[in-house]
Design an enzyme around this catalytic site. Structure first.
Site, PDB file in Angstrom:
ATOM      1  N   ALA A  30       0.964  -1.265  -0.049  1.00 19.29           N
ATOM      2  CA  ALA A  30      -0.027   0.135   0.001  1.00 19.29           C
ATOM      3  C   ALA A  30       0.667   1.381   0.072  1.00 19.29           C
ATOM      4  O   ALA A  30       0.365   2.390  -0.303  1.00 19.29           O
ATOM      5  CB  ALA A  30      -0.837  -0.014   1.262  1.00 19.29           C
ATOM      6  N   ASP A  61       2.467  -8.919  -9.918  1.00 18.63           N
ATOM      7  CA  ASP A  61       2.504  -9.391 -11.180  1.00 18.63           C
ATOM      8  C   ASP A  61       1.667  -8.317 -11.915  1.00 18.63           C
ATOM      9  O   ASP A  61       2.308  -7.911 -13.057  1.00 18.63           O
ATOM     10  CB  ASP A  61       2.031 -10.677 -11.255  1.00 18.63           C
ATOM     11  CG  ASP A  61       2.427 -11.560 -10.326  1.00 18.63           C
ATOM     12  OD1 ASP A  61       3.700 -11.648  -9.996  1.00 18.63           O
ATOM     13  OD2 ASP A  61       1.660 -12.692  -9.799  1.00 18.63           O
TER      14      ASP A  61
HETATM   15  N1  ATP Z   1      -3.219  -2.537   0.001  1.00 14.49           N
HETATM   16  C1  ATP Z   1      -2.898  -1.823  -1.248  1.00 14.49           C
HETATM   17  N2  ATP Z   1      -3.653  -0.861  -1.715  1.00 14.49           N
HETATM   18  C2  ATP Z   1      -3.379  -0.319  -3.010  1.00 14.49           C
HETATM   19  N3  ATP Z   1      -2.441  -0.830  -3.724  1.00 14.49           N
HETATM   20  C3  ATP Z   1      -1.871  -2.046  -3.311  1.00 14.49           C
HETATM   21  C4  ATP Z   1      -1.886  -2.609  -1.885  1.00 14.49           C
HETATM   22  N4  ATP Z   1      -1.188  -3.708  -1.766  1.00 14.49           N
HETATM   23  C5  ATP Z   1      -0.258  -3.733  -3.189  1.00 14.49           C
HETATM   24  N5  ATP Z   1      -0.870  -2.777  -3.884  1.00 14.49           N
HETATM   25  C6  ATP Z   1      -0.488  -2.265  -5.226  1.00 14.49           C
HETATM   26  O1  ATP Z   1       0.602  -3.790  -5.580  1.00 14.49           O
HETATM   27  C7  ATP Z   1       1.694  -3.458  -5.914  1.00 14.49           C
HETATM   28  C8  ATP Z   1       2.493  -4.632  -5.460  1.00 14.49           C
HETATM   29  O2  ATP Z   1       2.309  -5.148  -4.185  1.00 14.49           O
HETATM   30  P1  ATP Z   1       3.298  -5.630  -3.385  1.00 14.49           P
HETATM   31  O3  ATP Z   1       4.536  -4.726  -3.019  1.00 14.49           O
HETATM   32  O4  ATP Z   1       2.443  -6.552  -2.377  1.00 14.49           O
HETATM   33  O5  ATP Z   1       3.997  -7.046  -4.627  1.00 14.49           O
HETATM   34  P2  ATP Z   1       4.513  -8.382  -4.537  1.00 14.49           P
HETATM   35  O6  ATP Z   1       4.652  -8.575  -2.970  1.00 14.49           O
HETATM   36  O7  ATP Z   1       5.285  -8.700  -5.349  1.00 14.49           O
HETATM   37  O8  ATP Z   1       3.069  -9.095  -4.422  1.00 14.49           O
HETATM   38  P3  ATP Z   1       2.800 -10.711  -5.169  1.00 14.49           P
HETATM   39  O9  ATP Z   1       4.069 -11.431  -5.066  1.00 14.49           O
HETATM   40  O10 ATP Z   1       1.830 -11.293  -4.319  1.00 14.49           O
HETATM   41  O11 ATP Z   1       2.311 -10.469  -6.466  1.00 14.49           O
HETATM   42  C9  ATP Z   1       2.189  -2.386  -4.774  1.00 14.49           C
HETATM   43  O12 ATP Z   1       3.314  -1.666  -5.179  1.00 14.49           O
HETATM   44  C10 ATP Z   1       0.951  -1.382  -4.897  1.00 14.49           C
HETATM   45  O13 ATP Z   1       1.028  -0.426  -6.212  1.00 14.49           O
HETATM   46  O1  F1X Z   2       6.470 -19.251  -4.822  1.00 19.02           O
HETATM   47  P1  F1X Z   2       6.851 -18.026  -5.525  1.00 19.02           P
HETATM   48  O2  F1X Z   2       7.031 -18.816  -6.993  1.00 19.02           O
HETATM   49  O3  F1X Z   2       7.761 -17.044  -5.300  1.00 19.02           O
HETATM   50  O4  F1X Z   2       5.360 -17.115  -5.884  1.00 19.02           O
HETATM   51  C1  F1X Z   2       4.283 -18.037  -6.552  1.00 19.02           C
HETATM   52  C2  F1X Z   2       2.995 -17.115  -6.247  1.00 19.02           C
HETATM   53  O5  F1X Z   2       2.882 -16.781  -4.673  1.00 19.02           O
HETATM   54  O6  F1X Z   2       3.032 -15.864  -6.849  1.00 19.02           O
HETATM   55  C3  F1X Z   2       1.975 -15.707  -7.558  1.00 19.02           C
HETATM   56  C4  F1X Z   2       1.506 -14.157  -7.072  1.00 19.02           C
HETATM   57  O7  F1X Z   2       2.488 -13.463  -7.398  1.00 19.02           O
HETATM   58  C5  F1X Z   2       1.096 -16.686  -7.131  1.00 19.02           C
HETATM   59  O8  F1X Z   2       0.118 -16.815  -8.172  1.00 19.02           O
HETATM   60  C6  F1X Z   2       1.883 -17.783  -6.755  1.00 19.02           C
HETATM   61  O9  F1X Z   2       1.022 -18.851  -5.814  1.00 19.02           O
END
Ligand code: ATP
Ligand code: F1X
Length: 321
Positions: free
Chosen positions: A225, A254
Site C-alpha cells: 500500500a 505481477d
Molecule cells: N493495499 C494496497 N492498496 C493499494 N495498492 C496496493 C496494495 N497492496 C499492493 N498494492 C499495489 O500492488 C503493488 C504490488 O504489491 P506488493 O508490493 O505487495 O507486491 P508483491 O509482494 O510482489 O506481490 P505478489 O508477489 O503477491 O504479486 C504495490 O506496489 C501497489 O502498487
Molecule cells: O513461490 P513463488 O513462485 O515465489 O510465488 C508463487 C506465487 O505466490 O506468486 C503468485 C503471486 O505473485 C501466485 O500466483 C503464486 O502462488
C-alpha cells in the site's frame, strides 16, 4: 502490440480461500474457495494478454495436473510453450481474512528431471527470434540452482532481448548479478539483496539506485500500500497507490510488472506507465486474481494515483521531494 514471452519455472495452482478471522488449530468454515492456474509468470501473461499483447507462456509444468493450466491458457488466449515434467505442479494456499490480511502458503514444487532445462532451451530456441521482451517470474523448482537461472538470463540477453526478472532469495541474488534489463522486487526481496531492512522510501530509493549503477536499467520496487519506486538509469519516480479496500493482494506485484511493461512496450513516458501500472495493481487487490484493465473505474484510480519525481543528487544519492 508486442510479442512477449513469460517464463514460470515453478507454476502453481492457487487455492484462494476467503475466510473470517482465522482460528489456528480449529475448524474454520470458509466463505469461498477457488483454484486457479497461476504462478507469477502466468499471472503477468494474463494481464499482458488482456492489454492486447501476443503472449506465450513457458517454463516447466507438471504433466500430472496440467489440465487446469491447459484450460486456462485456452481461456485467456495464451500460447502454451511449457515443457512438461513428470509429477504435479504445486498447490499454493492463499488465505484472505476480512481485515485484508493475506497469508500465503507456497509449496516447493516438484523436483525437475536432469534434462528439463535442456528441453526448455530446445523449446525456446525457435521461439525467441519472434519475441520482443521476456519476463522471468517466480521461484525456482527445489533442485534448480540459482546459477542455472543466471545462465538462462544471460542466454536471452545475448540475443539483445530485454529480460525482466521477478524472483526472490538466492535466485534473485544470482539473477541480479547477471544484469537483467529490469527487475521488480518487493521491499522484502530487495532488502535481502541490500543486506538490511528497507522500511522507508528513502532506503528503497537508495537500493534501487545502486542497482541502476550496477547496470540494471529499470528497477521497480513495490511496497504494498506504500506504493512504488521506479528507478531508471539513476532517475527515480515514486507512485502513491490510491486507497482501495483489500480483498487479496496475491498477484498485485505481477499486475504491477505487467502494467509497467505494457507502458514500456507501448512507448509511453515513464510517468504515464507508472501511474497506469500502480492504478491497475490497486485494482487487482480489490478482488481475487490479477488486475482487470477493463475495470470501469480504472481512469478514476489513475487520477487518484500520485506520481512524483525524486530528484537525485548523483554523488551522495540524497533526495529532495
Ligand atoms: N493495499 C494496497 N492498496 C493499494 N495498492 C496496493 C496494495 N497492496 C499492493 N498494492 C499495489 O500492488 C503493488 C504490488 O504489491 P506488493 O508490493 O505487495 O507486491 P508483491 O509482494 O510482489 O506481490 P505478489 O508477489 O503477491 O504479486 C504495490 O506496489 C501497489 O502498487
Ligand atoms: O513461490 P513463488 O513462485 O515465489 O510465488 C508463487 C506465487 O505466490 O506468486 C503468485 C503471486 O505473485 C501466485 O500466483 C503464486 O502462488
Amino acid at each position: 502490440m508486442a510479442r512477449i514471452l513469460t517464463l514460470t519455472l515453478n507454476p502453481a495452482l492457487d487455492l484462494a480461500i476467503r475466510v473470517g478471522p482465522i482460528r489456528l488449530g480449529e475448524v474454520n468454515r470458509t466463505e469461498s474457495t477457488r483454484l486457479d492456474a497461476a504462478g507469477k509468470g502466468i499471472n503477468v501473461a494474463r494481464v499482458l494478454r488482456d492489454l492486447g499483447h501476443d503472449v506465450t507462456v513457458s517454463g516447466l509444468l507438471g504433466a500430472d495436473n496440467e489440465t487446469a493450466f491447459v484450460r486456462a491458457f485456452a481461456r485467456y488466449g495464451l500460447h502454451d510453450a511449457f515443457v512438461r515434467i513428470p509429477g504435479e505442479s504445486r498447490i499454493n494456499a492463499k488465505l484472505s481474512e476480512p481485515d485484508g490480511r493475506v497469508t500465503d502458503l507456497n509449496g516447493p514444487g516438484p523436483l525437475i528431471p536432469a534434462h528439463a532445462l535442456d528441453m526448455l532451451s530446445v523449446r525456446l530456441g525457435p521461439l525467441l527470434p519472434g519475441i520482443e521482451a521476456v519476463v522471468i517470474s517466480g521461484s525456482l523448482p527445489p533442485n534448480m540452482a540459482p546459477a542455472q537461472l543466471a545462465s538462462l538470463i544471460t542466454r536471452v540477453r545475448e540475443r539483445q532481448m530485454p529480460v525482466w526478472l521477478d524472483t526472490s532469495g538466492p535466485a534473485l541474488l544470482a539473477g541480479l548479478a547477471v544484469r537483467p534489463t529490469g527487475v521488480k522486487p518487493n521491499e522484502t526481496e530487495l532488502a535481502e539483496w541490500a543486506g538490511h531492512p528497507l522500511d522507508t522510501p528513502e532506503s528503497r530509493l537508495q537500493a534501487a539506485l545502486r542497482l541502476n549503477a550496477e547496470g540494471i536499467e529499470d528497477v521497480l520496487v513495490s511496497a504494498g500500500a506504500e506504493g512504488v519506486i521506479w528507478a531508471q538509469r539513476g532517475d527515480a519516480l515514486m507512485a502513491e497507490s490510491p486507497r482501495v479496500s483489500v480483498v487479496s493482494t496475491v498477484g498485485a506485484g505481477d499486475t504491477l510488472l505487467a502494467g509497467a511493461l505494457h507502458g514500456v512496450m507501448s512507448g509511453w513516458p515513464r510517468e504515464r506507465s507508472l501511474r497506469f501500472a500502480t492504478a491497475l495493481a490497486a485494482e487487482s487487490v480489490r478482488h481475487i486474481g490479477v488486475g482487470d484493465p477493463a475495470a470501469g473505474d480504472l481512469d478514476m484510480l489513475q487520477a487518484q494515483t500520485l506520481v512524483r519525481s525524486l530528484t537525485v543528487q548523483p554523488l551522495t544519492g540524497e533526495t529532495h521531494r
